[in-house]
Scaffold this motif. Sequence first.
Motif, PDB file in Angstrom:
ATOM      1  N   GLU A 168     -14.130  -6.339   8.874  1.00  0.00           N
ATOM      2  CA  GLU A 168     -15.297  -5.770   9.525  1.00  0.00           C
ATOM      3  C   GLU A 168     -14.790  -4.994  10.733  1.00  0.00           C
ATOM      4  O   GLU A 168     -13.586  -4.917  10.943  1.00  0.00           O
ATOM      5  CB  GLU A 168     -16.259  -6.886   9.935  1.00  0.00           C
ATOM      6  CG  GLU A 168     -16.751  -7.725   8.775  1.00  0.00           C
ATOM      7  CD  GLU A 168     -17.436  -9.007   9.208  1.00  0.00           C
ATOM      8  OE1 GLU A 168     -17.673  -9.181  10.410  1.00  0.00           O
ATOM      9  OE2 GLU A 168     -17.706  -9.829   8.334  1.00  0.00           O
ATOM     10  N   GLU A 169     -15.674  -4.470  11.525  1.00  0.00           N
ATOM     11  CA  GLU A 169     -15.251  -3.700  12.686  1.00  0.00           C
ATOM     12  C   GLU A 169     -14.496  -4.576  13.682  1.00  0.00           C
ATOM     13  O   GLU A 169     -15.086  -5.404  14.368  1.00  0.00           O
ATOM     14  CB  GLU A 169     -16.455  -3.074  13.369  1.00  0.00           C
ATOM     15  CG  GLU A 169     -17.060  -1.943  12.584  1.00  0.00           C
ATOM     16  CD  GLU A 169     -18.170  -1.267  13.349  1.00  0.00           C
ATOM     17  OE1 GLU A 169     -18.160  -1.301  14.589  1.00  0.00           O
ATOM     18  OE2 GLU A 169     -19.053  -0.723  12.683  1.00  0.00           O
ATOM     19  N   GLY A 170     -13.195  -4.412  13.727  1.00  0.00           N
ATOM     20  CA  GLY A 170     -12.384  -5.125  14.699  1.00  0.00           C
ATOM     21  C   GLY A 170     -12.189  -6.605  14.427  1.00  0.00           C
ATOM     22  O   GLY A 170     -11.664  -7.317  15.270  1.00  0.00           O
ATOM     23  N   LEU A 171     -12.614  -7.094  13.254  1.00  0.00           N
ATOM     24  CA  LEU A 171     -12.507  -8.520  12.944  1.00  0.00           C
ATOM     25  C   LEU A 171     -12.081  -8.703  11.500  1.00  0.00           C
ATOM     26  O   LEU A 171     -12.701  -8.144  10.590  1.00  0.00           O
ATOM     27  CB  LEU A 171     -13.850  -9.213  13.185  1.00  0.00           C
ATOM     28  CG  LEU A 171     -13.922 -10.693  12.869  1.00  0.00           C
ATOM     29  CD1 LEU A 171     -13.072 -11.497  13.849  1.00  0.00           C
ATOM     30  CD2 LEU A 171     -15.351 -11.170  12.916  1.00  0.00           C
ATOM     31  N   LEU A 222      -3.010 -17.491  17.109  1.00  0.00           N
ATOM     32  CA  LEU A 222      -1.822 -17.108  17.876  1.00  0.00           C
ATOM     33  C   LEU A 222      -1.182 -15.846  17.305  1.00  0.00           C
ATOM     34  O   LEU A 222      -0.782 -14.951  18.047  1.00  0.00           O
ATOM     35  CB  LEU A 222      -0.811 -18.253  17.904  1.00  0.00           C
ATOM     36  CG  LEU A 222      -1.168 -19.447  18.778  1.00  0.00           C
ATOM     37  CD1 LEU A 222      -0.179 -20.571  18.556  1.00  0.00           C
ATOM     38  CD2 LEU A 222      -1.200 -19.036  20.233  1.00  0.00           C
ATOM     39  N   LYS A 223      -1.098 -15.775  15.993  1.00  0.00           N
ATOM     40  CA  LYS A 223      -0.545 -14.584  15.337  1.00  0.00           C
ATOM     41  C   LYS A 223      -1.426 -13.372  15.609  1.00  0.00           C
ATOM     42  O   LYS A 223      -0.926 -12.278  15.861  1.00  0.00           O
ATOM     43  CB  LYS A 223      -0.429 -14.836  13.836  1.00  0.00           C
ATOM     44  CG  LYS A 223      -0.011 -13.648  13.017  1.00  0.00           C
ATOM     45  CD  LYS A 223       1.466 -13.494  12.985  1.00  0.00           C
ATOM     46  CE  LYS A 223       1.870 -12.525  11.886  1.00  0.00           C
ATOM     47  NZ  LYS A 223       2.322 -11.256  12.398  1.00  0.00           N
ATOM     48  N   ALA A 224      -2.749 -13.565  15.580  1.00  0.00           N
ATOM     49  CA  ALA A 224      -3.672 -12.462  15.844  1.00  0.00           C
ATOM     50  C   ALA A 224      -3.537 -11.962  17.275  1.00  0.00           C
ATOM     51  O   ALA A 224      -3.560 -10.755  17.522  1.00  0.00           O
ATOM     52  CB  ALA A 224      -5.101 -12.906  15.573  1.00  0.00           C
ATOM     53  N   ILE A 225      -3.381 -12.874  18.223  1.00  0.00           N
ATOM     54  CA  ILE A 225      -3.198 -12.479  19.622  1.00  0.00           C
ATOM     55  C   ILE A 225      -1.916 -11.668  19.767  1.00  0.00           C
ATOM     56  O   ILE A 225      -1.893 -10.638  20.447  1.00  0.00           O
ATOM     57  CB  ILE A 225      -3.179 -13.715  20.543  1.00  0.00           C
ATOM     58  CG1 ILE A 225      -4.577 -14.327  20.617  1.00  0.00           C
ATOM     59  CG2 ILE A 225      -2.673 -13.356  21.930  1.00  0.00           C
ATOM     60  CD1 ILE A 225      -4.611 -15.695  21.274  1.00  0.00           C
ATOM     61  N   LYS A 226      -0.864 -12.123  19.108  1.00  0.00           N
ATOM     62  CA  LYS A 226       0.414 -11.411  19.164  1.00  0.00           C
ATOM     63  C   LYS A 226       0.283 -10.006  18.574  1.00  0.00           C
ATOM     64  O   LYS A 226       0.871  -9.061  19.082  1.00  0.00           O
ATOM     65  CB  LYS A 226       1.481 -12.201  18.403  1.00  0.00           C
ATOM     66  CG  LYS A 226       2.844 -11.600  18.468  1.00  0.00           C
ATOM     67  CD  LYS A 226       3.852 -12.456  17.751  1.00  0.00           C
ATOM     68  CE  LYS A 226       5.216 -11.802  17.794  1.00  0.00           C
ATOM     69  NZ  LYS A 226       6.195 -12.532  17.007  1.00  0.00           N
ATOM     70  N   ASP A 227      -0.513  -9.881  17.499  1.00  0.00           N
ATOM     71  CA  ASP A 227      -0.701  -8.588  16.839  1.00  0.00           C
ATOM     72  C   ASP A 227      -1.771  -7.730  17.504  1.00  0.00           C
ATOM     73  O   ASP A 227      -1.957  -6.578  17.137  1.00  0.00           O
ATOM     74  CB  ASP A 227      -1.068  -8.787  15.366  1.00  0.00           C
ATOM     75  CG  ASP A 227       0.061  -9.413  14.574  1.00  0.00           C
ATOM     76  OD1 ASP A 227       1.206  -9.435  15.062  1.00  0.00           O
ATOM     77  OD2 ASP A 227      -0.209  -9.890  13.449  1.00  0.00           O
ATOM     78  N   GLY A 228      -2.522  -8.318  18.431  1.00  0.00           N
ATOM     79  CA  GLY A 228      -3.580  -7.577  19.107  1.00  0.00           C
ATOM     80  C   GLY A 228      -4.818  -7.367  18.257  1.00  0.00           C
ATOM     81  O   GLY A 228      -5.499  -6.356  18.367  1.00  0.00           O
ATOM     82  N   SER A 229      -5.118  -8.334  17.404  1.00  0.00           N
ATOM     83  CA  SER A 229      -6.291  -8.224  16.542  1.00  0.00           C
ATOM     84  C   SER A 229      -7.184  -9.452  16.707  1.00  0.00           C
ATOM     85  O   SER A 229      -6.825 -10.395  17.400  1.00  0.00           O
ATOM     86  CB  SER A 229      -5.866  -8.079  15.078  1.00  0.00           C
ATOM     87  OG  SER A 229      -5.165  -9.230  14.661  1.00  0.00           O
TER      88      SER A 229
END
Length: 79
Positions: free
Chosen positions: A26-29, A61-68
């Motif tokens: 979805e948009e940004g998620l 944690l992986k999403a934070i690292k990837d900026g998503s």
Amino acid sequence: MKDLLEFIVKGISEDSSKVSISEQKEEGLDSYTIFVAEKEIGKIIGKGGKVIKAIRTLVKLKAIKDGSRVRLNSVEAAT
């Protein structure tokens, strides 16, 4: 992210051939749903939800690292 989820869930489950991950963007998620054999659902959720909470933490944690942004919806029985 989907590869990470598959790696973790297949490592936990005995019948890894029935493990699948559905991905919805979805948009940004990015939203994921885990499908496993019905007898494996308890292993993935864990006692008191501890295992699924740990999986969610690793994915976040992986999403934070990837900026998503990511959401892990649920564990369902595969058909």
